[in-house]
Design a protein around this motif. Structure first.
Motif, PDB file in Angstrom:
ATOM      1  N   ASN A   1       0.837  -1.196   0.000  1.00  0.00           N
ATOM      2  CA  ASN A   1       0.000   0.000   0.000  1.00  0.00           C
ATOM      3  C   ASN A   1       0.881   1.258   0.000  1.00  0.00           C
ATOM      4  O   ASN A   1       1.512   1.580   1.002  1.00  0.00           O
ATOM      5  CB  ASN A   1      -0.903  -0.027   1.241  1.00  0.00           C
TER       6      ASN A   1
ATOM      7  N   GLY B   1      -0.291   4.280  -0.305  1.00  0.00           N
ATOM      8  CA  GLY B   1      -1.278   5.345  -0.215  1.00  0.00           C
ATOM      9  C   GLY B   1      -0.838   6.598   0.528  1.00  0.00           C
ATOM     10  O   GLY B   1      -1.546   7.606   0.476  1.00  0.00           O
TER      11      GLY B   1
ATOM     12  N   ASP C   1      -1.560   8.849  -4.656  1.00  0.00           N
ATOM     13  CA  ASP C   1      -3.012   8.955  -4.653  1.00  0.00           C
ATOM     14  C   ASP C   1      -3.596   7.632  -5.144  1.00  0.00           C
ATOM     15  O   ASP C   1      -3.942   7.477  -6.319  1.00  0.00           O
ATOM     16  CB  ASP C   1      -3.461  10.098  -5.561  1.00  0.00           C
ATOM     17  N   ALA C   2      -3.693   6.690  -4.226  1.00  0.00           N
ATOM     18  CA  ALA C   2      -4.109   5.344  -4.617  1.00  0.00           C
ATOM     19  C   ALA C   2      -5.504   5.335  -5.212  1.00  0.00           C
ATOM     20  O   ALA C   2      -5.814   4.532  -6.096  1.00  0.00           O
ATOM     21  CB  ALA C   2      -4.040   4.407  -3.408  1.00  0.00           C
ATOM     22  N   GLN C   3      -6.354   6.227  -4.751  1.00  0.00           N
ATOM     23  CA  GLN C   3      -7.736   6.249  -5.246  1.00  0.00           C
ATOM     24  C   GLN C   3      -7.809   6.549  -6.745  1.00  0.00           C
ATOM     25  O   GLN C   3      -8.830   6.275  -7.381  1.00  0.00           O
ATOM     26  CB  GLN C   3      -8.558   7.280  -4.465  1.00  0.00           C
TER      27      GLN C   3
ATOM     28  N   LEU D   1      -6.330   4.999  -8.970  1.00  0.00           N
ATOM     29  CA  LEU D   1      -6.122   3.766  -9.741  1.00  0.00           C
ATOM     30  C   LEU D   1      -5.339   4.078 -11.030  1.00  0.00           C
ATOM     31  O   LEU D   1      -5.771   3.749 -12.143  1.00  0.00           O
ATOM     32  CB  LEU D   1      -7.453   3.085 -10.074  1.00  0.00           C
TER      33      LEU D   1
ATOM     34  N   ARG E   1       1.118  12.948  -3.033  1.00  0.00           N
ATOM     35  CA  ARG E   1      -0.211  13.551  -2.847  1.00  0.00           C
ATOM     36  C   ARG E   1      -0.237  14.423  -1.594  1.00  0.00           C
ATOM     37  O   ARG E   1       0.387  14.098  -0.588  1.00  0.00           O
ATOM     38  CB  ARG E   1      -1.280  12.474  -2.775  1.00  0.00           C
TER      39      ARG E   1
ATOM     40  N   ILE F   1     -14.386   2.730  -2.403  1.00  0.00           N
ATOM     41  CA  ILE F   1     -13.970   4.135  -2.297  1.00  0.00           C
ATOM     42  C   ILE F   1     -15.194   5.045  -2.256  1.00  0.00           C
ATOM     43  O   ILE F   1     -15.249   6.005  -1.479  1.00  0.00           O
ATOM     44  CB  ILE F   1     -13.048   4.510  -3.472  1.00  0.00           C
TER      45      ILE F   1
ATOM     46  N   ALA G   1      -7.460   4.126   1.806  1.00  0.00           N
ATOM     47  CA  ALA G   1      -6.110   4.348   1.273  1.00  0.00           C
ATOM     48  C   ALA G   1      -5.659   5.791   1.484  1.00  0.00           C
ATOM     49  O   ALA G   1      -4.728   6.256   0.833  1.00  0.00           O
ATOM     50  CB  ALA G   1      -6.009   3.958  -0.206  1.00  0.00           C
ATOM     51  N   ARG G   2      -6.353   6.486   2.386  1.00  0.00           N
ATOM     52  CA  ARG G   2      -5.892   7.824   2.815  1.00  0.00           C
ATOM     53  C   ARG G   2      -5.703   7.743   4.331  1.00  0.00           C
ATOM     54  O   ARG G   2      -4.699   7.181   4.786  1.00  0.00           O
ATOM     55  CB  ARG G   2      -6.902   8.888   2.396  1.00  0.00           C
TER      56      ARG G   2
ATOM     57  N   THR H   1      -6.427   0.214   3.001  1.00  0.00           N
ATOM     58  CA  THR H   1      -7.126  -0.194   1.784  1.00  0.00           C
ATOM     59  C   THR H   1      -8.189  -1.232   2.138  1.00  0.00           C
ATOM     60  O   THR H   1      -8.288  -1.672   3.274  1.00  0.00           O
ATOM     61  CB  THR H   1      -6.141  -0.796   0.771  1.00  0.00           C
TER      62      THR H   1
END
Lengths: 349, 349, 349, 349
Positions: free
Chosen positions: B128, B130, B134-136, B138, B332, C107, C114-115, C119
């Protein structure tokens, strides 16, 4: 900073008052030591709690770090997640006798065993002390186990269980080519305003000569005159905690013993039966379906990080205590292991 | 003694010529790095061997040190003991895309997949990232995985896979509150007159701030300004060897990655998906029952002690290489991790 | 006695009102079916409970009966014992896309994923429908999964989830050389005056031609014209119960799916990924450590015998329902599977 | 079609000449039966092969179907994948004594055990015969195990091992509320022009009254007058084959014993220790690293489907043989189990 016995204090968490598994309330130990020429062996019995363990079991979990070993009773703990018997540590070939002794003790405690009740699951865990001890003699008798168990039942009186090093099951054990044996330690954590203790008891018989690491530093010692150069010994690691955890969580805690073990220089050698078992004293699971099941709020999984750290640190510390406490033993065929004090006196300065 | 990148040389075994997993002949790597403001991520693809992995598989074993993770493909390796796909390392939320990319690549290589042949088992392993990435978003696309895979297929040319630190899948990774990433190392052993190499590749994203240990010594660094204080990162550890071992033996080798990991200060934190996978390049298992099975003498189990030591040492060394190679990354929300070089310059003196 | 669809009622325990997994309150399903020439596939999404599964997880356990499969998400369930995502069933090569769809949905539900939060662990479980379906087309799109998930969220309305046979993920599945697909069943037990329900949902794609057993009797059918003669299909078995069980107990329940599966003629074939997952709706585990942990009295271990029996019976019954409900499908290259009704009409008399 | 003893022939594969585990060349058995009022117990020793098992081990794998049991020695088989000792079956409380007897026998065979060689891993597997037998008497003596072992060593002479039912370890066992005991069967398969045999030996003590299934049909019998109504018994299943398989493959074979067991009506009850162990006689693994390792082509994984089927069928058949062979036993407190012949004479018509 120094711990007991002159050993370095490892890790970051504070130790309990005795830095010993008996810092977890209700845990007690008894040793029986056999010291007769080529017979250098014994047994150490850990009583996880007073009272009837069979009718009111403790949650428990197992980590098989390396399964080269003959310990009895682990499979059922893995399936049911409960501990229902005292735990006998002993020499490999003593497992059968320890099994019998624990069965007979359980029958004495619970007369309906194997009648209206099921059988009991005795825990007999072992390391191979065959370098110092004449294992072929099968010297351990049921009476020895009963003696250690009786001492454990007496509990605090004189605290015989606080002995470490070349006592009880540790009598004939070797560790990294030096004299090993029994060692213990504990660590304290706080979670959401509440304090918890985790204690470790090890039967330290693992490690290659020359691979020992003390507090992050490799200890250079002269190679032993004879004796196996590979890991052939095993270590048993028992972890007790008063934190309310279930079997799955305790299994995760038990796995962290491997971290502490690695920091003392072990690679979990091929021939080393490295086994950890963790139990909680915070709740009891009734044998009888008619008894009420406990309705206990377990610790949140996020709290496990603290207990993981405690398990790793207490295991490492307990191994050091076993080595720092060990006294010289001469056994079969004149075999002798140097103690750490003899081999590396500078560590004690 | 010093290893590459100024890192200390840990352990007792000698490194291979590059101290890198590519010291195992036929292993190659490719990276694809995404560096675009809040998108700081990527993928690293390991090609275990050239040629058709599906039709001629490699023996492999898995150790789930802590199973808090979303990696795909491990279950089948555990059941069948074979590797039949390149291995993509990536961010957690990139697993689905990496899975798809590996499936499409496998179909291109083996047109009868899911027709006259079964399906393929793609290996997509993750940590991870994150905190920096900015994992969101994708952000990982199949084309990125294909790019890294194509680089790996080119193999030695320019050796792009030798890059370490903040590259490929390592781009957004953190380690003990510092900048983590990709690292590699290797160790050499001799058994019965024959030399064998074991290499490690890690995606290092594990560890609590303040718990890092370098060569046995805890590294005291200022706590990071923000960011999680608990282990929430994970580490993927890939081990390659040219020693002839079967899946069971490789599983035992993979478990020893835990020893090296522990020596860098990890307790296998609750939130850390710590996964090791070991494979051998010494034999191939045919997909088709009509093809002859290999009749290879495996290494004797006693030889595993050497490979256990190599696995532990190479893992520890590879983690250090990841930390020593890492370059600064700002991701991020302005998040930034100090590099080890910034946080502990005295280690580089 | 007869069950739904003309199938024999197997076992000794009574069925729930619908003999369907939705007899467990709060469980809902949605299907999305792709029927376009060579594309004969789809997805079925099971929503274990309404509300936020990530912030309030369900206890769950996994049994890998045979690990020849590519399902994603099982490792973390095994480690943590919790379910935190809807479960998508689909074709093997649809796992990556289902993973992505579940991530995007999570999400949307939990914006801090993931913030400030970790996750999510999406569960995408699969069977290989490559005989009827053109798997190489990777036809499943994220929108299809979202569609099935939205239907599941609508829950009872029209109960679309009650459909069985060649729908959703079951569209392209085969079973013992016949048309397989989705099936469901339930069983009711009583323990200490309290009633509990256990439901099963299967994606039935397993079994050798000629090995099918219905209610203890082998069904002799003409061998299929073409198609693999060995088990190459897999079965996914989801078990839901309202009994208060923890992850370890649910793991034990999940293992009993193997008993029901065996009674339909399966030997858990080499090429068959046979996976069971069991969860309880009776308690929720909070994601946040600041939330209170449930203090629930679990069922006594002795009560598991009833739930074991329910799991075995519901699994067997659900497989029969899949076969009895299946409707004809013609897919890629003109491939077609007979339905059980076509192959053994005497069973329906 | 009928098998031996009037039992139905189950499954599709042909039996070996004796339909007995001794159809696998080199496997032999010996029983020692204790029949003395309340003492109704004994031991059955399986000798997997003649010659020195410790110095030349057999590949082996274990399946713990339900781990409620006290068997000793399984952990090391799981780790190392080898069998190095005869296997003693016995009553639960006989495990310690059987362990001791096997240790003493191993020392007699290999004088350097626990000296220049490691210790041995004795296999003592058990079921609880406490309903018929006075288990608290711990009646089994080492001499009884030695006697059974000596008979096994005599091998074919008079074939004492061919006895089934209420003999040896089976003396006090119950099965589905009826008289259980020892049973055996075998199945033959062909793969790529070569024939292989797989044999099963069971110690059948499992099953709820009223749940027995014979050849797909539930057997309705009057409930027993007293005695536990839940599964509390356990079953040990030993599988031998002459097919060249390694430990991982044998583990997969062992798991299929669960399929055969399920077909006789078991749900792997909570209190039933259901254990399967499979070994191959086709290759030997040397204890000493200086000895050459075997370079044997194993069977291709696709061949396992046949051996899975053989394992499931032989297990089911062996359980039936145990029931069909059982003779009446009256034990402690006048306890008596009906035989299947008494309870369901119509099956024998």
């Amino acid at each position: 900073p120094r711990s007991r016995l002159g050993a370095p204090q490892v890790g970051l968490l504070p130790s309990g008052p005795r830095d010993h598994i008996t810092d977890v309330a209700g845990v007690s130990l008894g040793h029986c030591t056999l010291d007769a020429g080529p017979v250098q062996t014994g047994t150490t019995v850990l009583l996880p709690q007073p009272g009837d363990l069979f009718m009111h079991k403790l949650p428990a979990g197992v980590a098989v770090i390396n399964g080269f070993g003959k310990s009895a009773g682990l499979m059922q703990v893995q399936e049911l997640g409960t501990l229902e018997s005292p735990i006998a540590l002993t020499s490999t070939f003593g497992v059968g006798t320890a099994f019998n002794a624990l069965v007979r003790d359980a029958i004495a405690q619970v007369p309906q065993l194997a009648r209206s009740l099921p059988t009991v699951n005795p825990l007999a865990l072992e390391c191979n002390d065959g370098w110092l001890n004449d294992a072929q003699a099968l010297a351990l008798q049921e009476a020895h186990v009963q003696h250690a168990l009786a001492l454990a039942r007496q509990g605090g009186a004189g605290l015989p269980g606080l002995q470490e090093g070349s006592v009880g099951a540790g009598r004939g054990m070797s560790c990294h080519g030096l004299k090993g044996g029994v060692g213990s330690a504990s660590r304290c954590v706080r979670w959401q305003g509440q304090g918890y203790t985790l204690g470790a008891l090890v039967l330290a018989n693992q490690g290659r000569p020359g691979a020992l690491v003390v507090d992050g530093r490799r200890v250079v010692i002269a190679p032993p005159a004879g004796g196996p150069a590979t890991e052939r010994g095993s270590i048993i690691i028992l972890l007790a905690t008063d934190a309310p955890l279930d079997a799955r969580q305790l299994t995760r805690v038990a796995r962290r013993a491997a971290a502490g073990l690695a920091r003392t220089g072990s690679d979990y050698g091929h021939g080393s039966g490295d086994i950890a078992l963790a139990f909680s004293t915070a709740l009891r699971i009734p044998q009888q379906p008619t008894a009420p099941m406990p309705a206990v709020a377990l610790l949140h999984e996020a709290a496990l990080d603290l207990l993981f750290q405690a398990a790793a640190e207490a295991t490492e510390q307990a191994i050091l205590h076993a080595l720092f406490a060990a006294t010289p033993v001469t056994g079969r065929d004149g075999h002798r292991r140097l103690t750490l004090r003899e081999a590396a006196p500078e560590l004690f300065a």
